[in-house]
Scaffold this motif. Structure first.
Motif, PDB file in Angstrom:
ATOM      1  N   GLU A 552       4.814  11.015  -2.513  1.00 25.45           N
ATOM      2  CA  GLU A 552       4.669  12.023  -3.513  1.00 25.45           C
ATOM      3  C   GLU A 552       2.960  11.232  -4.003  1.00 25.45           C
ATOM      4  O   GLU A 552       1.897  11.577  -4.632  1.00 25.45           O
ATOM      5  N   LEU A 553       3.177  10.124  -4.456  1.00 23.93           N
ATOM      6  CA  LEU A 553       2.298   9.053  -5.300  1.00 23.93           C
ATOM      7  C   LEU A 553       1.042   8.388  -4.371  1.00 23.93           C
ATOM      8  O   LEU A 553       0.562   7.852  -5.147  1.00 23.93           O
ATOM      9  N   LEU A 554       1.625   7.981  -3.247  1.00 23.80           N
ATOM     10  CA  LEU A 554       0.445   7.561  -2.032  1.00 23.80           C
ATOM     11  C   LEU A 554      -1.019   7.872  -2.374  1.00 23.80           C
ATOM     12  O   LEU A 554      -1.841   6.820  -3.057  1.00 23.80           O
ATOM     13  N   PRO A 555      -0.948   9.008  -2.789  1.00 18.83           N
ATOM     14  CA  PRO A 555      -2.771   9.492  -2.491  1.00 18.83           C
ATOM     15  C   PRO A 555      -3.162   9.469  -4.439  1.00 18.83           C
ATOM     16  O   PRO A 555      -4.239   9.046  -4.175  1.00 18.83           O
ATOM     17  N   VAL A 556      -2.099   9.910  -5.161  1.00 17.62           N
ATOM     18  CA  VAL A 556      -2.248   9.112  -6.381  1.00 17.62           C
ATOM     19  C   VAL A 556      -3.093   7.799  -6.716  1.00 17.62           C
ATOM     20  O   VAL A 556      -4.134   6.482  -7.312  1.00 17.62           O
ATOM     21  N   LEU A 557      -1.977   7.442  -6.348  1.00 19.54           N
ATOM     22  CA  LEU A 557      -1.931   5.460  -6.249  1.00 19.54           C
ATOM     23  C   LEU A 557      -3.499   5.093  -5.778  1.00 19.54           C
ATOM     24  O   LEU A 557      -4.026   4.089  -5.088  1.00 19.54           O
ATOM     25  N   ARG A 558      -3.979   5.637  -4.065  1.00 15.37           N
ATOM     26  CA  ARG A 558      -5.707   5.503  -3.279  1.00 15.37           C
ATOM     27  C   ARG A 558      -6.498   5.844  -3.975  1.00 15.37           C
ATOM     28  O   ARG A 558      -7.165   4.793  -4.690  1.00 15.37           O
ATOM     29  N   ARG A 559      -6.292   6.952  -5.193  1.00 14.54           N
ATOM     30  CA  ARG A 559      -7.424   7.826  -5.631  1.00 14.54           C
ATOM     31  C   ARG A 559      -7.905   6.767  -7.041  1.00 14.54           C
ATOM     32  O   ARG A 559      -8.821   6.153  -7.907  1.00 14.54           O
ATOM     33  N   LEU A 560      -6.924   5.899  -7.558  1.00 12.02           N
ATOM     34  CA  LEU A 560      -6.442   5.644  -8.867  1.00 12.02           C
ATOM     35  C   LEU A 560      -7.164   3.303  -9.148  1.00 12.02           C
ATOM     36  O   LEU A 560      -8.201   3.663  -9.935  1.00 12.02           O
ATOM     37  N   PRO A 561      -7.984   3.075  -7.710  1.00  6.21           N
ATOM     38  CA  PRO A 561      -8.721   2.107  -8.717  1.00  6.21           C
ATOM     39  C   PRO A 561      -9.792   2.344  -8.525  1.00  6.21           C
ATOM     40  O   PRO A 561     -10.804   2.031  -9.153  1.00  6.21           O
ATOM     41  N   ARG A 562      -9.861   3.458  -7.773  1.00  6.74           N
ATOM     42  CA  ARG A 562     -11.589   4.249  -7.723  1.00  6.74           C
ATOM     43  C   ARG A 562     -12.319   4.942  -9.257  1.00  6.74           C
ATOM     44  O   ARG A 562     -12.989   4.079  -9.901  1.00  6.74           O
ATOM     45  N   ARG A 563     -10.833   5.357  -9.224  1.00  3.03           N
ATOM     46  CA  ARG A 563     -11.781   5.946 -10.524  1.00  3.03           C
ATOM     47  C   ARG A 563     -11.405   5.291 -11.920  1.00  3.03           C
ATOM     48  O   ARG A 563     -12.362   5.146 -13.098  1.00  3.03           O
ATOM     49  N   ILE A 564     -10.713   4.042 -11.770  1.00 10.17           N
ATOM     50  CA  ILE A 564     -10.534   3.009 -12.828  1.00 10.17           C
ATOM     51  C   ILE A 564     -12.455   2.654 -13.219  1.00 10.17           C
ATOM     52  O   ILE A 564     -12.145   1.565 -13.835  1.00 10.17           O
ATOM     53  N   ASP A 565     -12.632   1.783 -12.042  1.00 11.51           N
ATOM     54  CA  ASP A 565     -13.681   0.981 -11.924  1.00 11.51           C
ATOM     55  C   ASP A 565     -14.478   2.017 -12.231  1.00 11.51           C
ATOM     56  O   ASP A 565     -16.037   1.630 -12.736  1.00 11.51           O
TER      57      ASP A 565
END
Length: 657
Positions: A552-565
């Motif tokens: 369940e967390l994998l899609p969120v983790l994939r998008r997290l670096p781009r959003r932080i950037d």
């Protein structure tokens, strides 16, 4: 001949004119008005149009030109339409749409009202005959103060409900499980209510079977016992055998019982609403909600397709759980309908009369059966979310080999995942003796008020744990009653599904006493809860839970670096903004839009009215024709606009949707 032609021309013309007026009036008001009211308003407009035209016309008709006549006729039509619209608004204020039934509904309603009145009279006679009339007053006398007086009151209530019929018998059976609402002595008396009835003659049963099966009974079954195995107020059960030799039982709904129950349920709902509204003791009990939940459950019990689906769902749940020695009969869907249910005949003896079978099993085996029954209920409540709410001894069969059969799944409880998790946390906290975790879990599964003293609730739960859930405590029924009283004292509402869980375990305790006398339900539930918690933290379970969480967390983790950037880049260049969407909810938008529209209509209507008054008082002004001046014409026109807009606002203000 000429008269006949005139009538044939006049009638269609009047119909078209009335319909045209109705369409214009409805369009100008801007809301849907009932067709009967609209047509009546149109007829009124046509009737008063001629007198208005006569009043506007000058005394000498020869002085009026053709153009003036058209203009006067238009003004008369508009004024008559406005008066009809005003009549509609006044009628809406006095008698809102929907408050008066149509002719067909009025006739049907009158027949139902007469039937209800007769039933009301019969119920009142029953109530008075058993000495319960004083409790129908707005301010009843103080309740019985001693246990003996409460027991006498319970017997009177039980006898009255028994005499009132099937709906009230089942209501009493439900109330016997709600010890948060009734004293223990009254609840104990209500548990003696028996759902029994005289068997229906075979001819009527055969007619129901042939109608629902679509063929004679002899074609659908190889054998059919005309004498019922059991007869209750809703249905009776017959033994039968299919053409392939399979032994089955056939449950047939009593003819006409649905209409009787529906009539009594309607009366019960009305009585509950009246008592809750007019008495001081009815409001805290929430009688209206209690009656509504009871009515829904009773209607489900009348529909055997619901029980058929429940049997299939329960069989699937038991198949997915460890074998606890408990089974449910298989349903034959192709032979079942709303009034007929064909089930596998489970071998065994009803628990209430299975003393000899149980004695032959030995104490150890009987303890295993009782524990298996409790574990099966916990599986249903905590894992599958569908559970039997009425496991009394009559619904449990004991086979010679010790296996248990569960019957009568006409009404089951259903729990969502969040409620199941909350109940599981509550059991785990009770097993650990953790009052803080237990109170937190309770607040997750009940309807909490705006304010609740959580510290005081934690202390009350802690005292209950020490008294009832500590090792050696055996007062499980008293524990359930004390917990329900705690809900009431802190203003916590018990949802029907959660109340059904407590009802199920309270009923189960009496059944366990027959399976294994002295069986400790609280201790077994506490140990089973601790075992389930330990299993949940086993390496295999933890690994599976961790894998599920990572998926369940994998899609969120994939998008997290781009959003932080993106956030960092916006901060660096001063472009970080926070957008708040006002009125994002569609309901809020509709509310504000409606208020703004009504305000604008009010302002525009008021402004048009003021300007109309000014123009009408300013003199004649330039002449439009020989008899019509400009300022009065504009003034009356704006006055018409003002009246229409104000009427539109008023019809919305006074209308009750």
């Amino acid at each position: 001949m000429e008269t006949t032609v005139g009538v044939l021309v006049f009638l269609p013309t009047m119909v078209v004119t009335v319909l045209l007026f109705a369409a214009v009036i409805r369009r100008l008001l801007g809301v849907r008005v009932g067709p009967v009211r609209t047509l009546l308003a149109a007829v009124l407009a046509i009737l008063i149009a001629t007198p208005i035209l006569n009043a506007l016309a000058p005394a000498d008709p020869s002085a009026v030109s053709g153009g003036d006549l058209v203009l006067l006729a238009f003004v008369a039509i508009v004024v008559s339409a406005l008066l009809a619209m005003a009549a509609l608004v006044i009628l809406e204020v006095l008698v809102p749409t929907g408050s008066v039934p149509g002719p067909v509904e009025l006739w049907r309603g009158t027949r139902r009202r007469v039937g209800r009145s007769r039933r009301y009279a019969a119920i009142i006679r029953i109530v008075l005959r058993h000495g319960l009339g004083r409790f129908l007053r707005g301010r009843p006398p103080p309740g019985p103060s001693s246990a003996a007086a409460r027991r006498r009151l319970g017997r009177s209530l039980r006898d009255a409900l028994d005499e009132a019929g099937v709906t009230f018998v089942k209501l009493g059976q439900l109330l016997s499980t709600r010890r948060d609402l009734l004293p223990a002595e009254i609840a104990d008396e209500l548990t003696a209510l028996q759902d029994r009835a005289t068997p229906v003659p075979w001819d009527e049963v055969a007619a129901v079977l042939a109608a629902d099966l679509g063929r004679p009974v002899g074609e659908a079954f190889a054998e059919f016992d005309h004498q019922p195995l059991a007869a209750a107020s809703v249905a009776q059960v017959h033994a039968a055998r299919l053409p392939d030799g399979t032994a089955v039982v056939v449950k047939v709904r009593r003819p006409g019982i649905a209409a009787v129950v529906e009539r009594d349920v309607d009366i019960l709902l009305r009585l509950a609403g009246t008592i809750e509204e007019r008495t001081a003791w009815g409001r805290p009990l929430g009688l209206r909600a209690l009656a509504a939940g009871f009515a829904e459950a009773l209607r489900e019990e009348l529909d055997f397709t619901v029980e058929r689906d429940n049997l299939q769902a329960m069989a699937a749940a038991l198949a997915a759980s460890p074998d606890r020695g408990v089974r449910v009969p298989a349903a034959y869907a192709e032979l079942s309908s709303e009034r007929v249910l064909v089930m596998e005949r489970v071998p065994g003896t009803p628990l209430g009369s299975a003393t000899a079978v149980l004695d032959g099993l030995g104490d150890e085996r009987r303890g295993e059966l009782a524990g298996g029954l409790v574990d099966t209920m916990l599986d249903q409540v905590l894992v599958h979310g569908i559970f039997h709410v009425d496991l009394h001894p009559g619904n449990v069969l004991v086979a010679d080999d010790g296996r248990l059969g569960v019957l009568d799944l006409g009404s089951v409880g259903r729990l969502d995942a969040a409620t199941r998790a909350g109940i599981g946390q509550l059991l785990g906290a009770l097993g650990r003796g953790d009052s803080v975790a237990a109170s937190d879990a309770l607040l997750q599964i009940v309807d909490r008020p705006d304010e609740v003293d959580e510290r005081d609730l934690q202390r009350a739960i802690g005292a209950m744990i020490v008294r009832y859930a500590a090792p050696g405590g055996t007062a499980s029924a008293a524990a359930v009653a004390a917990l329900l009283r705690t809900f009431t004292s802190y203003g916590l509402g018990v949802p029907p599904a959660v109340a059904a869980v407590f009802r199920a375990f309270a009923t189960l305790e009496g059944t366990l006493a027959l399976v294994r006398p002295g069986f400790d339900l609280v201790a077994h539930a506490r140990s089973s809860g601790s075992r389930r918690v330990a299993e949940a933290f086993s390496p295999a379970r933890l690994r599976g839970s961790l894998e599920d969480e990572l998926v369940e967390l994998l899609p969120v983790l994939r998008r997290l670096p781009r959003r932080i950037d993106r956030i960092g880049d916006a901060l660096e260049h001063g472009r970080l903004r926070v957008n708040v969407r006002l009125f994002a909810d569609d309901q809020d938008r509709r509310l504000v839009t409606g208020l703004v529209h009504q305000a604008l209509l009010t302002v525009i209507g008021a402004a048009a009215g003021v300007i109309a008054v000014v123009l009408l008082g300013a003199g004649g002004g330039p002449r439009v024709s020989a008899t019509v001046d400009l300022f009065p014409l504009l003034g009356y026109g704006l006055l018409i606009v003002a009246v229409v807009l104000v009427l539109r606002v008023l019809v919305v203000v006074f209308r009750r949707e």
